[in-house]
Design an enzyme around this catalytic site. Structure first.
Site, PDB file in Angstrom:
ATOM      1  N   LYS A  54      13.799  -1.711  -7.957  1.00  0.00           N
ATOM      2  CA  LYS A  54      14.554  -0.748  -6.860  1.00  0.00           C
ATOM      3  C   LYS A  54      14.902  -1.661  -5.812  1.00  0.00           C
ATOM      4  O   LYS A  54      16.033  -1.323  -5.120  1.00  0.00           O
ATOM      5  CB  LYS A  54      13.369   0.282  -6.396  1.00  0.00           C
ATOM      6  CG  LYS A  54      13.787   0.924  -5.013  1.00  0.00           C
ATOM      7  CD  LYS A  54      13.013   2.042  -4.656  1.00  0.00           C
ATOM      8  CE  LYS A  54      13.327   2.706  -3.360  1.00  0.00           C
ATOM      9  NZ  LYS A  54      12.798   1.843  -2.487  1.00  0.00           N
ATOM     10  N   ASP A  55      13.966  -2.715  -5.377  1.00  0.00           N
ATOM     11  CA  ASP A  55      14.551  -3.492  -4.525  1.00  0.00           C
ATOM     12  C   ASP A  55      15.017  -4.717  -5.058  1.00  0.00           C
ATOM     13  O   ASP A  55      14.498  -5.884  -5.151  1.00  0.00           O
ATOM     14  CB  ASP A  55      13.037  -4.188  -3.524  1.00  0.00           C
ATOM     15  CG  ASP A  55      12.648  -3.047  -2.958  1.00  0.00           C
ATOM     16  OD1 ASP A  55      13.014  -2.744  -1.702  1.00  0.00           O
ATOM     17  OD2 ASP A  55      11.484  -2.277  -3.336  1.00  0.00           O
ATOM     18  N   GLY A  57       0.744  -1.434   0.003  1.00  0.00           N
ATOM     19  CA  GLY A  57      -0.067  -0.004  -0.100  1.00  0.00           C
ATOM     20  C   GLY A  57       0.809   1.202   0.221  1.00  0.00           C
ATOM     21  O   GLY A  57       2.046   1.118  -0.285  1.00  0.00           O
ATOM     22  N   HIS A  82       4.521   2.328  -7.962  1.00  0.00           N
ATOM     23  CA  HIS A  82       3.545   1.051  -7.918  1.00  0.00           C
ATOM     24  C   HIS A  82       2.773   0.978  -9.316  1.00  0.00           C
ATOM     25  O   HIS A  82       2.564   0.086  -9.729  1.00  0.00           O
ATOM     26  CB  HIS A  82       2.684   0.903  -6.882  1.00  0.00           C
ATOM     27  CG  HIS A  82       3.440   1.060  -5.426  1.00  0.00           C
ATOM     28  ND1 HIS A  82       3.361   1.978  -4.624  1.00  0.00           N
ATOM     29  CD2 HIS A  82       4.000  -0.149  -4.800  1.00  0.00           C
ATOM     30  CE1 HIS A  82       4.091   1.751  -3.567  1.00  0.00           C
ATOM     31  NE2 HIS A  82       4.544   0.312  -3.810  1.00  0.00           N
TER      32      HIS A  82
HETATM   33  O1  PAF Z   1       8.187  -4.622  -1.876  1.00  0.00           O
HETATM   34  C1  PAF Z   1       7.486  -4.825  -1.112  1.00  0.00           C
HETATM   35  O2  PAF Z   1       6.360  -3.770  -1.002  1.00  0.00           O
HETATM   36  C2  PAF Z   1       7.048  -5.798  -0.420  1.00  0.00           C
HETATM   37  O3  PAF Z   1       8.489  -6.204  -0.042  1.00  0.00           O
HETATM   38  C3  PAF Z   1       6.381  -6.813  -0.643  1.00  0.00           C
HETATM   39  C4  PAF Z   1       6.770  -7.676  -2.055  1.00  0.00           C
HETATM   40  C5  PAF Z   1       4.956  -6.637  -1.138  1.00  0.00           C
HETATM   41  C6  PAF Z   1       6.189  -8.315   0.153  1.00  0.00           C
HETATM   42  O4  PAF Z   1       5.526  -7.625   1.270  1.00  0.00           O
END
Ligand code: PAF
Length: 283
Positions: free
Chosen positions: A152-153, A34, A40
């Site tokens: 990014k991650d 969220g 996103h």
């Molecule tokens: O990257 C994220 O926002 C979170 O680590 C994820 C993949 C939704 C898991 O909670």
């Protein structure tokens, strides 16, 4: 565009997925916590190109927060999130309840090795266990054809790619490019913690990172270039640097000395005004 369906129980989710499957639809999934931003939404747009139906989950996952991290403070903005998702044509928002994800007897843990070691794990030792667990559960529930995660991650993306291969999960993982603001700051839900002067400082990170990447590309020694970037960040007012590392783009094996000699990734985590920022780029 029409509003997405909002579902909260596993039974309703399963019913809707079966209905879509019966109609021959394909499904792309974007898991989120969220507090949605343009980053996103770019994942959702990419998901829409892949499949006929897009499911987005919103769940602030407690198992990936260590004690003392911002689990309680993490922004929860469901109404605004759903509006944003409607604007990009998301078909379903799945908002599981915490007790349905983790019942009182939950006793299963997933530990990914290799790519999940070092870097983030040196500073957040239980983070990827929490991510692997929740992503596995969400993928089992939604059973999508595709799942989209942001670059990014970067280490998280590599960890999830490893996880689905190792556990034979029938889903294609898609990595999406990092969305940045006009100053190059990687978009993150945590950016909203910054006051305006903190935001100015935060925006130095990407400049320093891209300068370092350019030096590495021009043949600079890795130890020298990353040390210079660390000093530049501290000089720009960052309170500490968790890591500035160069790693193989696929295996995430860290290279500490010598030159960049194959596709690698420069990865950074640093603290600015009480906020931990991460970023990365190709080298
Ligand atoms: O990257 C994220 O926002 C979170 O680590 C994820 C993949 C939704 C898991 O909670």
């Amino acid at each position: 565009m029409s509003d997405p369906i909002i579902l909260r129980t596993q039974k309703d989710l399963r019913g809707q997925i079966w209905e879509w499957r019966g109609q021959g639809e394909t499904i792309a999934f974007v898991p989120t916590m969220g507090a949605l931003h343009e980053g996103h939404l770019s994942l959702v747009r990419l998901a829409k190109k892949k499949a006929s139906k897009v499911v987005v989950s919103i769940f602030v996952n407690p198992t990936q927060f260590a004690p003392g991290e911002d689990f309680e403070a993490y922004p929860r903005t469901e109404e605004a999130d759903v509006e944003k998702l409607a604007s990009v044509g998301c078909d379903m928002v799945y908002v599981p309840r915490k007790d349905s994800m983790y019942n009182a007897h939950h006793a299963t843990h997933i530990k990914v090795g290799g790519v999940a070691e070092n870097l983030e794990t040196d500073h957040r030792p239980t983070f990827f266990e929490g991510v692997a667990l929740v992503v596995t559960k969400l993928l089992n529930r939604v059973a999508p054809d595709y799942a989209v995660f942001g670059e990014k991650d970067y280490q998280q993306l590599a960890t999830i790619r490893r996880l689905v291969v190792d556990l034979d999960m029938p889903v294609e993982i898609i990595g999406a490019p990092i969305a940045r603001d006009d100053h190059g700051l990687a978009l993150s839900s945590r950016n909203q913690y910054f006051k305006p002067d903190g935001l100015d400082k935060a925006r130095k990170l990407n400049t320093i990172m891209f300068d370092c990447a350019k030096d590495l590309q021009n043949g600079a020694d890795i130890a020298t270039a990353t040390q210079a970037a660390t000093e530049a960040l501290l000089g720009a007012g960052y309170s500490s640097v968790d890591y500035i590392s160069v790693a193989c783009a696929d295996s995430l094996e860290i290279k500490e000395i010598g030159k960049v000699d194959k596709p690698m990734r420069l990865l950074i985590a640093a603290h600015c005004e009480g906020v931990r920022l991460i970023d990365n780029c190709a080298v």
